[in-house]
Design a protein around this motif. Sequence first.
Motif, PDB file in Angstrom:
ATOM      1  N   THR A   1     -44.188 -45.940   3.177  1.00  0.00           N
ATOM      2  CA  THR A   1     -42.793 -45.635   3.492  1.00  0.00           C
ATOM      3  C   THR A   1     -42.618 -44.133   3.691  1.00  0.00           C
ATOM      4  N   VAL A   2     -41.506 -43.762   4.323  1.00  0.00           N
ATOM      5  CA  VAL A   2     -41.158 -42.345   4.501  1.00  0.00           C
ATOM      6  C   VAL A   2     -39.691 -42.215   4.098  1.00  0.00           C
ATOM      7  N   MET A   3     -39.454 -42.209   2.794  1.00  0.00           N
ATOM      8  CA  MET A   3     -38.092 -42.200   2.272  1.00  0.00           C
ATOM      9  C   MET A   3     -37.812 -40.878   1.563  1.00  0.00           C
ATOM     10  N   PRO A   4     -36.598 -40.359   1.692  1.00  0.00           N
ATOM     11  CA  PRO A   4     -36.257 -39.121   0.972  1.00  0.00           C
ATOM     12  C   PRO A   4     -36.178 -39.370  -0.520  1.00  0.00           C
ATOM     13  N   GLN A   5     -36.496 -38.362  -1.297  1.00  0.00           N
ATOM     14  CA  GLN A   5     -36.324 -38.436  -2.746  1.00  0.00           C
ATOM     15  C   GLN A   5     -34.834 -38.339  -3.063  1.00  0.00           C
ATOM     16  N   PRO A   6     -34.388 -38.982  -4.146  1.00  0.00           N
ATOM     17  CA  PRO A   6     -35.137 -39.773  -5.129  1.00  0.00           C
ATOM     18  C   PRO A   6     -35.095 -41.273  -4.837  1.00  0.00           C
ATOM     19  N   ILE A   7     -34.956 -41.648  -3.570  1.00  0.00           N
ATOM     20  CA  ILE A   7     -34.726 -43.045  -3.214  1.00  0.00           C
ATOM     21  C   ILE A   7     -35.799 -43.994  -3.772  1.00  0.00           C
ATOM     22  N   PRO A   8     -37.100 -43.679  -3.661  1.00  0.00           N
ATOM     23  CA  PRO A   8     -38.090 -44.645  -4.176  1.00  0.00           C
ATOM     24  C   PRO A   8     -37.882 -45.005  -5.645  1.00  0.00           C
ATOM     25  N   ASP A   9     -37.606 -44.003  -6.470  1.00  0.00           N
ATOM     26  CA  ASP A   9     -37.399 -44.298  -7.891  1.00  0.00           C
ATOM     27  C   ASP A   9     -36.137 -45.123  -8.113  1.00  0.00           C
ATOM     28  N   VAL A  10     -35.103 -44.852  -7.332  1.00  0.00           N
ATOM     29  CA  VAL A  10     -33.867 -45.621  -7.476  1.00  0.00           C
ATOM     30  C   VAL A  10     -34.090 -47.062  -7.037  1.00  0.00           C
ATOM     31  N   LEU A  11     -34.809 -47.268  -5.925  1.00  0.00           N
ATOM     32  CA  LEU A  11     -35.117 -48.621  -5.471  1.00  0.00           C
ATOM     33  C   LEU A  11     -35.864 -49.397  -6.551  1.00  0.00           C
ATOM     34  N   ARG A  12     -36.851 -48.751  -7.132  1.00  0.00           N
ATOM     35  CA  ARG A  12     -37.654 -49.403  -8.171  1.00  0.00           C
ATOM     36  C   ARG A  12     -36.786 -49.762  -9.375  1.00  0.00           C
ATOM     37  N   SER A  13     -35.938 -48.843  -9.793  1.00  0.00           N
ATOM     38  CA  SER A  13     -35.098 -49.060 -10.968  1.00  0.00           C
ATOM     39  C   SER A  13     -34.088 -50.181 -10.736  1.00  0.00           C
ATOM     40  N   VAL A  14     -33.444 -50.184  -9.555  1.00  0.00           N
ATOM     41  CA  VAL A  14     -32.417 -51.197  -9.275  1.00  0.00           C
ATOM     42  C   VAL A  14     -33.045 -52.582  -9.176  1.00  0.00           C
ATOM     43  N   ALA A  15     -34.184 -52.696  -8.487  1.00  0.00           N
ATOM     44  CA  ALA A  15     -34.840 -54.001  -8.363  1.00  0.00           C
ATOM     45  C   ALA A  15     -35.286 -54.521  -9.726  1.00  0.00           C
ATOM     46  N   SER A  16     -35.809 -53.633 -10.564  1.00  0.00           N
ATOM     47  CA  SER A  16     -36.245 -54.038 -11.896  1.00  0.00           C
ATOM     48  C   SER A  16     -35.063 -54.529 -12.726  1.00  0.00           C
ATOM     49  N   ARG A  17     -33.964 -53.812 -12.651  1.00  0.00           N
ATOM     50  CA  ARG A  17     -32.774 -54.229 -13.397  1.00  0.00           C
ATOM     51  C   ARG A  17     -32.244 -55.555 -12.876  1.00  0.00           C
ATOM     52  N   PHE A  18     -32.233 -55.712 -11.539  1.00  0.00           N
ATOM     53  CA  PHE A  18     -31.762 -56.965 -10.966  1.00  0.00           C
ATOM     54  C   PHE A  18     -32.593 -58.144 -11.464  1.00  0.00           C
ATOM     55  N   LEU A  19     -33.912 -58.008 -11.431  1.00  0.00           N
ATOM     56  CA  LEU A  19     -34.771 -59.102 -11.870  1.00  0.00           C
ATOM     57  C   LEU A  19     -34.575 -59.395 -13.349  1.00  0.00           C
ATOM     58  N   ASP A  20     -34.376 -58.371 -14.150  1.00  0.00           N
ATOM     59  CA  ASP A  20     -34.129 -58.577 -15.577  1.00  0.00           C
ATOM     60  C   ASP A  20     -32.851 -59.384 -15.798  1.00  0.00           C
ATOM     61  N   GLU A  21     -31.809 -59.084 -15.024  1.00  0.00           N
ATOM     62  CA  GLU A  21     -30.516 -59.706 -15.255  1.00  0.00           C
ATOM     63  C   GLU A  21     -30.386 -61.088 -14.613  1.00  0.00           C
ATOM     64  N   TYR A  22     -31.131 -61.336 -13.531  1.00  0.00           N
ATOM     65  CA  TYR A  22     -30.931 -62.573 -12.778  1.00  0.00           C
ATOM     66  C   TYR A  22     -32.157 -63.485 -12.731  1.00  0.00           C
ATOM     67  N   ARG A  23     -33.177 -63.166 -13.484  1.00  0.00           N
ATOM     68  CA  ARG A  23     -34.407 -63.962 -13.402  1.00  0.00           C
ATOM     69  C   ARG A  23     -34.165 -65.440 -13.724  1.00  0.00           C
ATOM     70  N   SER A  24     -33.272 -65.727 -14.666  1.00  0.00           N
ATOM     71  CA  SER A  24     -33.030 -67.120 -15.040  1.00  0.00           C
ATOM     72  C   SER A  24     -32.330 -67.903 -13.928  1.00  0.00           C
ATOM     73  N   ARG A  25     -31.685 -67.205 -13.011  1.00  0.00           N
ATOM     74  CA  ARG A  25     -30.977 -67.873 -11.917  1.00  0.00           C
ATOM     75  C   ARG A  25     -31.797 -67.862 -10.620  1.00  0.00           C
ATOM     76  N   LEU A  26     -32.927 -67.188 -10.644  1.00  0.00           N
ATOM     77  CA  LEU A  26     -33.714 -66.999  -9.429  1.00  0.00           C
ATOM     78  C   LEU A  26     -34.457 -68.277  -9.056  1.00  0.00           C
ATOM     79  N   ARG A  27     -34.352 -68.647  -7.785  1.00  0.00           N
ATOM     80  CA  ARG A  27     -35.081 -69.787  -7.217  1.00  0.00           C
ATOM     81  C   ARG A  27     -35.925 -69.252  -6.077  1.00  0.00           C
TER      82      ARG A  27
END
Length: 304
Positions: free
Chosen positions: A167-193
Amino acid sequence: MSVDNISHLGATGLDELVPSRYAVQIGDIEVLVISDGVLPITASTLATNAEPADLVGWLDDNFLPPEVVDWPLNVIVVRSGDQTILVDAGLGLEFPDFPRAGQTVMRLEAAGVDLAAVTDVVLTHMHMDHVGGLLTEGLKDRLRPDLRVHASTAEAEFWAAPDFSHTVMPQPIPDVLRSVASRFLDEYRSRLRTFETEYEVAPGVLVSRTGGHTPGHSVVRLESRGEKLTFAGDAVFAPGFDNPEWQNGFEHDPEDAARVRRRLLREVAATGEQLVATHLPFPSVCRVAAVGDAFRCVPAVWDY
């Protein structure tokens, strides 16, 4: 949700000078395009492998500034049978640096879409501007307890240890993407299909993994009574019609993303179906015409 109720003046909650929702009927399937707002993005991110002069020329031809452009964000609501399906969820309200985005929840309410009536959420992928809306404070408690969230298996697995090396993304976008996706999976894993290749979410609503933009990136194909519409997510950006080989800085496999883009645009051009994509100017409803090795986006005539 009714097309008749949400697409005309006088609808409950209509308080914007410029409408932020647009209704489309695909056979028996109702579609509502919702603008989540716009994000500022560094213009060079739109075409990381293009010659700078070529990108500047494209931007100038499209009356866009050379340094920072506004990137539209669109989601759709689909009603098929007794299911109400939200496809992507926008940015959410937890990013003060992007005050003109994150409007999905407010605009769903303005359109008369009850969050408790949403039976399914389909995620094209797990970038923050597609899942952030589900992390808005107080939102989760307003969703029905049996809500199903659909995403490809490859997408969920990718975000366990994401690789941003291409990827060619400006900082701090990669860390934010990683953090948001991790939080999403933590909160919605039980509903994920999750699904491997494709899954019919509702009658005539098929989500199909394409890969490219992210390993599990998916598109949603709608078909009813001979009419079709594809929600392309991030498989297609505005420069990708004229220059389908141009690579976007957010693409995790840029070469594969270009192959996906060309294949998808050829298919949509051949069928004549309508196309909607996350980052095309609202309402983004268009058809695609093939012009040699490139394409034209032909905007739909507004039906009001």
